[in-house]
Design a protein around this motif. Structure first.
Motif, PDB file in Angstrom:
ATOM      1  N   ILE A 332       0.854  -1.197   0.000  1.00  0.00           N
ATOM      2  CA  ILE A 332       0.000   0.000   0.000  1.00  0.00           C
ATOM      3  C   ILE A 332       0.888   1.244   0.000  1.00  0.00           C
ATOM      4  O   ILE A 332       0.720   2.170  -0.799  1.00  0.00           O
ATOM      5  CB  ILE A 332      -0.903   0.028   1.261  1.00  0.00           C
ATOM      6  N   PHE A 333       1.852   1.240   0.921  1.00  0.00           N
ATOM      7  CA  PHE A 333       2.747   2.390   1.058  1.00  0.00           C
ATOM      8  C   PHE A 333       3.516   2.645  -0.240  1.00  0.00           C
ATOM      9  O   PHE A 333       3.635   3.782  -0.701  1.00  0.00           O
ATOM     10  CB  PHE A 333       3.699   2.123   2.236  1.00  0.00           C
ATOM     11  N   GLU A 334       4.014   1.576  -0.844  1.00  0.00           N
ATOM     12  CA  GLU A 334       4.817   1.754  -2.066  1.00  0.00           C
ATOM     13  C   GLU A 334       3.979   2.318  -3.199  1.00  0.00           C
ATOM     14  O   GLU A 334       4.386   3.274  -3.871  1.00  0.00           O
ATOM     15  CB  GLU A 334       5.422   0.410  -2.493  1.00  0.00           C
ATOM     16  N   GLY A 335       2.792   1.746  -3.403  1.00  0.00           N
ATOM     17  CA  GLY A 335       1.912   2.219  -4.477  1.00  0.00           C
ATOM     18  C   GLY A 335       1.598   3.693  -4.286  1.00  0.00           C
ATOM     19  O   GLY A 335       1.697   4.500  -5.224  1.00  0.00           O
ATOM     20  N   ILE A 336       1.239   4.062  -3.064  1.00  0.00           N
ATOM     21  CA  ILE A 336       0.857   5.456  -2.807  1.00  0.00           C
ATOM     22  C   ILE A 336       2.056   6.384  -3.002  1.00  0.00           C
ATOM     23  O   ILE A 336       1.941   7.447  -3.617  1.00  0.00           O
ATOM     24  CB  ILE A 336       0.289   5.608  -1.373  1.00  0.00           C
ATOM     25  N   THR A 337       3.213   5.966  -2.504  1.00  0.00           N
ATOM     26  CA  THR A 337       4.380   6.846  -2.576  1.00  0.00           C
ATOM     27  C   THR A 337       4.807   7.082  -4.030  1.00  0.00           C
ATOM     28  O   THR A 337       5.136   8.214  -4.406  1.00  0.00           O
ATOM     29  CB  THR A 337       5.551   6.256  -1.752  1.00  0.00           C
ATOM     30  N   VAL A 338       4.793   6.021  -4.824  1.00  0.00           N
ATOM     31  CA  VAL A 338       5.203   6.191  -6.229  1.00  0.00           C
ATOM     32  C   VAL A 338       4.275   7.193  -6.915  1.00  0.00           C
ATOM     33  O   VAL A 338       4.730   8.155  -7.563  1.00  0.00           O
ATOM     34  CB  VAL A 338       5.168   4.838  -6.987  1.00  0.00           C
ATOM     35  N   ILE A 339       2.976   7.006  -6.755  1.00  0.00           N
ATOM     36  CA  ILE A 339       2.027   7.889  -7.444  1.00  0.00           C
ATOM     37  C   ILE A 339       2.115   9.310  -6.874  1.00  0.00           C
ATOM     38  O   ILE A 339       2.058  10.296  -7.603  1.00  0.00           O
ATOM     39  CB  ILE A 339       0.582   7.339  -7.325  1.00  0.00           C
ATOM     40  N   PHE A 340       2.292   9.410  -5.563  1.00  0.00           N
ATOM     41  CA  PHE A 340       2.425  10.728  -4.925  1.00  0.00           C
ATOM     42  C   PHE A 340       3.606  11.489  -5.535  1.00  0.00           C
ATOM     43  O   PHE A 340       3.494  12.654  -5.905  1.00  0.00           O
ATOM     44  CB  PHE A 340       2.611  10.523  -3.416  1.00  0.00           C
ATOM     45  N   LEU A 341       4.736  10.799  -5.654  1.00  0.00           N
ATOM     46  CA  LEU A 341       5.917  11.483  -6.203  1.00  0.00           C
ATOM     47  C   LEU A 341       5.719  11.820  -7.686  1.00  0.00           C
ATOM     48  O   LEU A 341       6.158  12.866  -8.156  1.00  0.00           O
ATOM     49  CB  LEU A 341       7.177  10.640  -5.984  1.00  0.00           C
ATOM     50  N   CYS A 342       5.031  10.939  -8.411  1.00  0.00           N
ATOM     51  CA  CYS A 342       4.734  11.257  -9.815  1.00  0.00           C
ATOM     52  C   CYS A 342       3.863  12.503  -9.872  1.00  0.00           C
ATOM     53  O   CYS A 342       4.093  13.394 -10.707  1.00  0.00           O
ATOM     54  CB  CYS A 342       4.004  10.098 -10.499  1.00  0.00           C
ATOM     55  N   GLN A 343       2.870  12.592  -9.004  1.00  0.00           N
ATOM     56  CA  GLN A 343       2.009  13.788  -8.987  1.00  0.00           C
ATOM     57  C   GLN A 343       2.847  15.022  -8.666  1.00  0.00           C
ATOM     58  O   GLN A 343       2.741  16.059  -9.316  1.00  0.00           O
ATOM     59  CB  GLN A 343       0.897  13.630  -7.927  1.00  0.00           C
ATOM     60  N   ALA A 344       3.726  14.897  -7.652  1.00  0.00           N
ATOM     61  CA  ALA A 344       4.519  16.050  -7.227  1.00  0.00           C
ATOM     62  C   ALA A 344       5.478  16.504  -8.335  1.00  0.00           C
ATOM     63  O   ALA A 344       5.810  17.682  -8.428  1.00  0.00           O
ATOM     64  CB  ALA A 344       5.289  15.710  -5.956  1.00  0.00           C
ATOM     65  N   PHE A 345       5.930  15.549  -9.171  1.00  0.00           N
ATOM     66  CA  PHE A 345       6.876  15.907 -10.235  1.00  0.00           C
ATOM     67  C   PHE A 345       6.195  16.085 -11.588  1.00  0.00           C
ATOM     68  O   PHE A 345       6.840  16.150 -12.631  1.00  0.00           O
ATOM     69  CB  PHE A 345       7.989  14.854 -10.327  1.00  0.00           C
ATOM     70  N   GLY A 346       4.866  16.106 -11.557  1.00  0.00           N
ATOM     71  CA  GLY A 346       4.118  16.342 -12.792  1.00  0.00           C
ATOM     72  C   GLY A 346       4.257  15.229 -13.818  1.00  0.00           C
ATOM     73  O   GLY A 346       4.150  15.470 -15.015  1.00  0.00           O
ATOM     74  N   VAL A 347       4.516  13.989 -13.369  1.00  0.00           N
ATOM     75  CA  VAL A 347       4.605  12.870 -14.318  1.00  0.00           C
ATOM     76  C   VAL A 347       3.214  12.225 -14.424  1.00  0.00           C
ATOM     77  O   VAL A 347       2.674  11.739 -13.432  1.00  0.00           O
ATOM     78  CB  VAL A 347       5.619  11.807 -13.829  1.00  0.00           C
ATOM     79  N   ASP A 348       2.648  12.249 -15.618  1.00  0.00           N
ATOM     80  CA  ASP A 348       1.321  11.641 -15.815  1.00  0.00           C
ATOM     81  C   ASP A 348       1.486  10.170 -16.141  1.00  0.00           C
ATOM     82  O   ASP A 348       2.265   9.814 -17.016  1.00  0.00           O
ATOM     83  CB  ASP A 348       0.606  12.331 -16.976  1.00  0.00           C
ATOM     84  N   LEU A 349       0.740   9.329 -15.449  1.00  0.00           N
ATOM     85  CA  LEU A 349       0.882   7.897 -15.705  1.00  0.00           C
ATOM     86  C   LEU A 349      -0.324   7.369 -16.473  1.00  0.00           C
ATOM     87  O   LEU A 349      -1.465   7.697 -16.158  1.00  0.00           O
ATOM     88  CB  LEU A 349       1.013   7.133 -14.381  1.00  0.00           C
TER      89      LEU A 349
END
Ligand code: ASP
Length: 440
Positions: A332-349
Motif C-alpha cells: 500500500i505504502f509503495e503504491g501510494i508513494t510512487v504515485i504521490f511522487l509522480c504527482q509532485a513531479f508532474g509525471v502523468d501515468l
C-alpha cells in the motif's frame, strides 16, 4: 509461558503495559520535541545514553532468536507435515494468499492516492528543501537499492551457499530454504534416525520461546525508549506540507486492515474480526514499536499458537515465510508513494503504467526485508522506473518512520490472517479452536 502474552505478574496484562509505555514514551517525545526542539542537547543525551540503548537491547533480544527460531520452526513444520507434496500444497496456499492480499492492498493504495491526489499540493520550495535536507539519506538508500536490486539472482540466491553465513547476514530466505531442505530430509529418513533430531529441534524451539518471554518482560521499557526516540526526533514541521500524503497512507493502511482484512477474516476464514484483533493486539503493538516484521516473528508465533490456537506445524511454517514475503502494508505504502511522487513531479501515468506500479509494488513488497525501512531501497527502483529521479525518495524520508511503524502492523496482521487461512483450508483449524482470552 502464557505469561508473556497474558498477565505480566503484577496484575496488569503485558500488552496493556506495553500500550501504556507506548503512550508515555510518545507523549514525552512529542513534548520535548515541541518544547525543546528536535536538536536539543539534553534530548540528544537521553536518546544516546538512555532511551536508545534500552530500545536497542529489547530489539536485539528479539532479533537474537529470529534465526534459530526460523530454522527450527520451518524444519519442524515441514517434518510435521510429513510428505513433500503436502509441504508444496501448504506452501502454495500460503503464497497464493500472500500474493492475492498484497495485490488487493497495492491496488487499493493506488486507488486512494489517485482519488485524493496529495502530490498536487506540495509546493516547489518544500520539494527542493526536503531534497536538499535528506539528500545524504537518499543517496544511501539508492546505493542499497542498486546493490540489492531485484533480478534473476534474487531467486538464485534463495538457494543459500552457506546457511551459517545466511543466518549471520540476516538473510531470511536463505535460512528458510535450508530449514525446508532439512525438514524435508528428516521426512525421508528412517524414523528412529530422524526422531532424536526432531526432539532437539523441539527443544530449541522451546528454549527460544522462553527467551522471547524474557525479552517481552523488557518490552514496556524497550517500547517506551523506541517511541521516545522516534517522536523526539520526528520532523513534526513536515506534517504540514506532507500532511495529505501521510493521511492518505495511514488512512489506506487502517482501511485495509480493518475493512479488507476483516472481510477476508469473516467471509473467507470464518473468524470474527473482533476475536482476531483481540487475540493479536499485543503482537500488533510489538510490530508498531519495532517497525520490523522479523523482530515481531517470535511474538507472532506465540500468538498464533497460544492466542489463536493454530497448530504449530502450520504456524511454524507459514509465519516465517509470511514475515518476509507477505507485506500488505508495504505494498500500500509503495503504491501510494510512487504515485504521490509522480504527482509532485508532474509525471502523468497511463493506465498501463499504473498496472506496472501495482505489479512492481507487489513484487518488491514480497522481496523487501522485514526490518525497519526494508522496502525503501526497492521503492527507489520503482520511482526511477516511472521517470521520477530516485533522489526524490528524500521527500518522504522525514516522515517515513511513522508510516513504517504503521505498515509493519498491517504486514503482521496479514501474516497472522494468512496463517489462519492456511490452517483453515487444510482442515486443521477453525474459529472454534480459538481459546478463550486469558485473564479477560
Ligand atoms: N518495516 C517493514 C516490515 O518489517 C518493511 C518495510 O516496509 O520497510 O514489515
Amino acid at each position: 509461558m502464557a505469561e508473556s502474552i497474558g498477565n505480566s505478574g503484577t496484575g496488569m496484562k503485558l500488552h496493556t503495559k506495553i500500550l501504556l509505555a507506548l503512550l508515555v514514551g510518545a507523549t514525552a517525545g512529542i513534548l520535548v520535541n515541541t518544547q525543546l526542539g528536535k536538536d536539543d542537547a539534553t534530548v540528544g543525551f537521553v536518546n544516546t545514553y538512555i532511551a536508545g540503548p534500552i530500545g536497542q537491547i529489547f530489539l536485539r533480544m528479539l532479533f537474537m532468536v529470529v534465526m534459530p527460531l526460523v530454522f527450527s520452526s520451518i524444519a519442524l513444520g515441514v517434518a510435521g507435515l510429513g510428505d513433500l507434496r503436502k509441504v508444496g500444497q501448504v506452501g502454495g496456499r500460503a503464497i497464493g494468499y500472500f500474493l492475492g492480499t498484497t495485490f488487493i492492498a497495492a491496488a487499493f493504495g493506488l486507488l486512494a492516492v489517485s482519488v485524493v491526489r496529495p502530490g498536487d499540493a506540495v509546493p516547489d520550495a518544500v520539494k527542493t528543501e526536503l531534497m536538499a535536507t535528506y539528500a545524504g539519506d537518499a543517496a544511501a538508500k539508492i546505493e542499497a537499492g542498486q546493490q540489492g536490486g531485484f533480478g534473476i539472482n534474487t531467486f538464485v540466491n534463495i538457494v543459500t551457499r552457506n546457511p551459517v553465513k545466511s543466518a549471520a547476514d540476516f538473510d531470511m530466505l536463505g535460512v528458510i530454504f535450508f530449514g525446508l531442505m532439512f525438514g524435508a530430509a528428516l521426512t525421508q529418513m528412517r524414523q528412529e534416525r530422524a526422531e532424536p533430531m526432531i526432539k532437539v529441534l523441539e527443544a530449541i524451539n522451546d528454549a527460544v520461546t522462553v527467551i522471547v518471554g524474557m525479552a517481552m518482560k523488557l518490552a514496556p521499557y524497550g517500547v517506551a525508549g523506541l517511541i521516545f526516540g522516534v517522536t523526539s526526533k520526528f520532523g513534526f514541521a513536515l506534517l504540514k506540507p506532507l500532511g495529505a500524503f501521510v493521511l492518505v497512507v495511514l488512512g489506506a493502511l487502517l482501511f485495509h486492515m480493518f475493512v479488507n482484512v476483516s472481510l477476508i477474516l469473516k467471509f473467507v476464514i470464518g473468524l470474527s474480526p473482533k476475536v482476531f484483533f483481540s487475540r493479536v493486539r499485543g503482537t500488533l503493538i510489538t510490530a508498531f514499536s519495532t517497525s520490523s516484521s522479523s523482530a515481531t516473528l517470535p511474538a507472532a508465533l506465540k500468538t498464533a499458537e497460544e492466542g489463536l490456537g493454530i497448530p504449530n506445524r502450520i504456524a511454524g511454517f507459514v509465519l516465517p515465510l509470511g514475515s518476509t514475503m507477505c507485506m500488505n502494508g508495504t505494498a500500500i505504502f509503495e503504491g501510494i508513494t510512487v504515485i504521490f511522487l509522480c504527482q509532485a513531479f508532474g509525471v502523468d501515468l497511463s493506465l498501463g503504467n499504473m498496472i506496472v506500479v501495482v505489479v512492481m509494488s507487489v513484487i518488491t513488497a514480497v522481496g523487501a526485508a522485514g526490518v525497519p525501512g526494508g522496502s525503501i531501497p526497492l521503492l527507489v527502483g520503482i520511482i526511477a522506473m516511472m521517470g521520477v529521479p530516485g533522489e526524490a525518495i528524500a521527500i518522504v524520508l522525514g516522515v517515513d518512520r511513522i508510516l513504517d511503524m504503521t505498515r509493519t502492523v498491517v504486514n503482521v496482521s496479514g501474516d497472522l490472517s494468512a496463517t489462519a487461512f492456511v490452517a483453515k483450508s487444510e482442515g486443521l483449524w477453525d474459529a472454534s479452536r480459538v481459546p478463550a482470552e486469558q485473564g479477560a
